[in-house]
Design a protein around this motif. Structure first.
Motif, PDB file in Angstrom:
ATOM      1  N   ASP A  14      -1.936  24.084   9.106  1.00 62.58           N
ATOM      2  CA  ASP A  14      -2.047  24.685   7.404  1.00 62.58           C
ATOM      3  C   ASP A  14      -2.153  26.395   7.222  1.00 62.58           C
ATOM      4  N   GLU A  15      -2.873  26.562   8.101  1.00 57.90           N
ATOM      5  CA  GLU A  15      -3.414  28.341   8.174  1.00 57.90           C
ATOM      6  C   GLU A  15      -1.820  29.053   8.014  1.00 57.90           C
ATOM      7  N   SER A  16      -2.686  30.664   6.413  1.00 50.10           N
ATOM      8  CA  SER A  16      -1.035  31.441   6.446  1.00 50.10           C
ATOM      9  C   SER A  16      -1.773  32.249   6.969  1.00 50.10           C
ATOM     10  N   GLU A  18      -1.599  34.174   4.442  1.00 47.55           N
ATOM     11  CA  GLU A  18      -1.971  34.069   3.056  1.00 47.55           C
ATOM     12  C   GLU A  18      -3.647  33.102   2.696  1.00 47.55           C
ATOM     13  N   THR A 210       4.099  22.103   6.676  1.00 50.12           N
ATOM     14  CA  THR A 210       5.165  23.079   6.664  1.00 50.12           C
ATOM     15  C   THR A 210       5.660  22.688   5.918  1.00 50.12           C
ATOM     16  N   GLU A 213       4.029  24.087   2.412  1.00 50.43           N
ATOM     17  CA  GLU A 213       3.552  25.565   2.470  1.00 50.43           C
ATOM     18  C   GLU A 213       4.499  26.538   2.137  1.00 50.43           C
ATOM     19  N   ARG A 214       5.813  25.735   1.895  1.00 49.55           N
ATOM     20  CA  ARG A 214       7.221  26.136   1.930  1.00 49.55           C
ATOM     21  C   ARG A 214       7.674  26.234   0.882  1.00 49.55           C
ATOM     22  N   ARG A 217       5.845  28.497  -0.786  1.00 49.19           N
ATOM     23  CA  ARG A 217       6.066  29.856  -1.143  1.00 49.19           C
ATOM     24  C   ARG A 217       6.926  30.049  -1.966  1.00 49.19           C
ATOM     25  N   GLN A 242      -2.457  37.821   0.596  1.00 49.19           N
ATOM     26  CA  GLN A 242      -4.011  38.065   1.537  1.00 49.19           C
ATOM     27  C   GLN A 242      -4.893  38.834   1.647  1.00 49.19           C
TER      28      GLN A 242
END
Length: 487
Positions: A14-16, A18, A210, A213-214, A217, A242
């Motif tokens: 789950d990390e990105s 942001e 994933t 998250e897409r 975004r 960020q």
């Protein structure tokens, strides 16, 4: 060789950029004295070197399996370098709280290095009064309360004389070669059906996170293009940048006791009522005012006894409790009564754990409880809420690191996608310490929220000045615990 569990893998997936998935804590200590005693960088390194053996995972890194044939494994870091993880920094003397928080905000904005053990500690010198700060960062996948507690729980002692421990003769085991990782994965597939299920769960979670998250975004991009904010949450819901902003608020536990003694309920109720009042005032200062928002739905992880939940090494399980903070209510006492009523229902289940029991756990357990609480809040995203609040009672006696007294401890919880604000609270040695993490772009006035929290507490204190005993409906007044611990 331990595999990363599906739940822990989900936090890694789950990390990105942001949404870095680490918890942090700011601890303020008395500095080194004129005789050369107290806490300095070398003493901190020695202390961690002495205690890290109790948390072996802090010297392990995540090793992926080729082809994703199985979940990654935890392996010893053959190049483990304590100096990389324990870093030294300084503020221009005399460093102010604002300067410290600016430094903290920049540090917590950066994700941890995935090729190394997932933690960092910063020793910050130059604070006013000769004090020093320790900022710790630990990934959510590392601390689960089952196999690993937070390192910060082990660094503090009940006296200025550190505990003497046996020397640590740790030597890293050689990391497995890619071929062995593949062979072990295939063997588990054939001989251990539960391992196949874990791999399937891990892969499913990774794919789902994933996709989510897409989607987030894409919504954030559309919002940026159209200039529209998400509906329903106002400033409490929005895309993340960020960068972070960290705000701290220190208050006195005696004030919360006075309010509790006047109006009934618990210290936890008063803290949440303070947050409700602070949010109300803060929202009213913004251009959108309350925007029709009468309640802020908050998830508040609580300690329970429930055999159906995953057991922790802390003697209880952590479950999510949802409470609607009445930000539309103008009366501070009515807000307190409404919050108190919500938690009375939780107490009536018979699963709740007394705060004085939590505060009596060995070491400084709040760091571990905050870590687990943030995991629980992240897992409840699908149920929908505006704000996550972790409130953890700590010991009401001073603790020490390498002989230096800890004077304050502020939690810095992580943000999750779509939620640009989170609040953590720790009580310790006569103080109640708030840590606010906010997205730097979406919530540029987070410092104003800190001011509003102080004013909300003052408002409740003013209502208690008459000394009249007014217990909330359905809430019986409870005796103060004999040992001074809070309930």
């Amino acid at each position: 060789m331990d595999r990363v569990r599906p739940r822990d893998l989900a936090f890694l997936t789950d990390e990105s950029p942001e949404t870095p998935r680490h918890n942090a804590t700011i601890e303020i200590f008395e500095g080194a004295d004129s005789d050369g005693g107290g806490l300095d960088y070398q003493r901190l390194v020695s202390l961690i070197q002495d205690r890290i053996a109790f948390v072996p995972r802090y010297r392990q890194r995540v090793q992926p399996v080729p082809g994703r044939l199985a979940n990654p494994v935890w392996v010893d870091d053959e190049n483990f370098d304590l100096g990389f993880h324990v870093r030294r920094s300084a503020l221009p003397r005399p460093g102010t709280s604002a300067q410290l928080l600016e430094l903290v905000s920049r540090i917590v904005s950066r994700p941890l290095d995935r090729t190394r053990p997932l933690w960092e500690i910063y020793f910050v010198e130059g604070l006013q009064g000769g004090r020093v700060a320790i900022l710790s960062k630990t990934h959510q996948a590392l601390v689960d309360g089952v196999h690993t507690v937070d390192l910060g729980q082990l660094l503090l002692d009940a006296s200025a004389t550190p505990r003497e421990l046996e020397a640590d003769d740790w030597a890293p085991r050689q990391s497995p070669a890619p071929a062995k990782l593949v062979a072990d994965a295939l063997q588990e597939t054939l001989t251990q059906p539960e391992a196949v299920l874990d791999t399937a769960r891990g892969t499913s979670l990774a794919l789902r996170r994933t996709a989510e998250e897409r989607t987030r975004r894409a919504r954030a991009f559309l919002g940026a293009v159209t200039g529209r904010r998400p509906k329903g949450g106002g400033v409490m819901s929005g895309p993340l940048s960020q960068q972070r902003r960290v705000v701290t608020v220190d208050t006195k536990l005696a004030d919360y006791r006075k309010i509790r003694d006047t109006h009934g309920g618990t210290i936890n109720d008063v803290i949440l009522a303070t947050i409700a009042g602070g949010l109300r005032a803060w929202l009213m200062t913004r251009a959108e005012s309350l925007g029709g928002m009468r309640q802020v739905r908050a998830v508040v992880p609580v300690s329970v006894i429930d055999e159906e939940l995953e057991a922790t090494s802390l003697g209880s399980q952590i479950a999510a409790h949802f409470v609607d903070l009445p930000v539309g209510e103008p009366s501070p006492i009515v807000r307190l009564h409404q919050v108190s009523y919500s938690f009375q229902a939780h107490k009536d289940t018979g699963r709740s754990v007394a705060a004085n029991r939590l505060a009596g756990i060995a070491g400084f357990a709040p760091t571990t409880f905050h870590a687990i609480g943030s995991r629980v809040a992240a897992e409840e995203l699908r149920r929908g809420y505006h704000l996550s609040i972790t409130n953890v009672p700590g010991p009401q006696a001073p603790l020490f690191a390498a002989g230096a007294r800890m004077v304050a401890s502020f939690p810095v919880p992580p943000l999750v996608a779509g939620h640009p604000l989170v609040i953590g609270v720790t009580s310790y040695d006569g103080g109640v310490y708030y840590g606010i993490t906010a997205d730097r772009d979406w919530v540029p006035d987070a410092d104003l929220l800190g001011i509003c929290l102080r004013e909300a507490l003052d408002e409740l204190l003013d209502s208690s000045s008459s000394g009249r005993q007014r217990a909330p409906r359905g809430r019986r007044r409870t005796k103060k615990p004999a040992d001074g611990a809070e309930s």
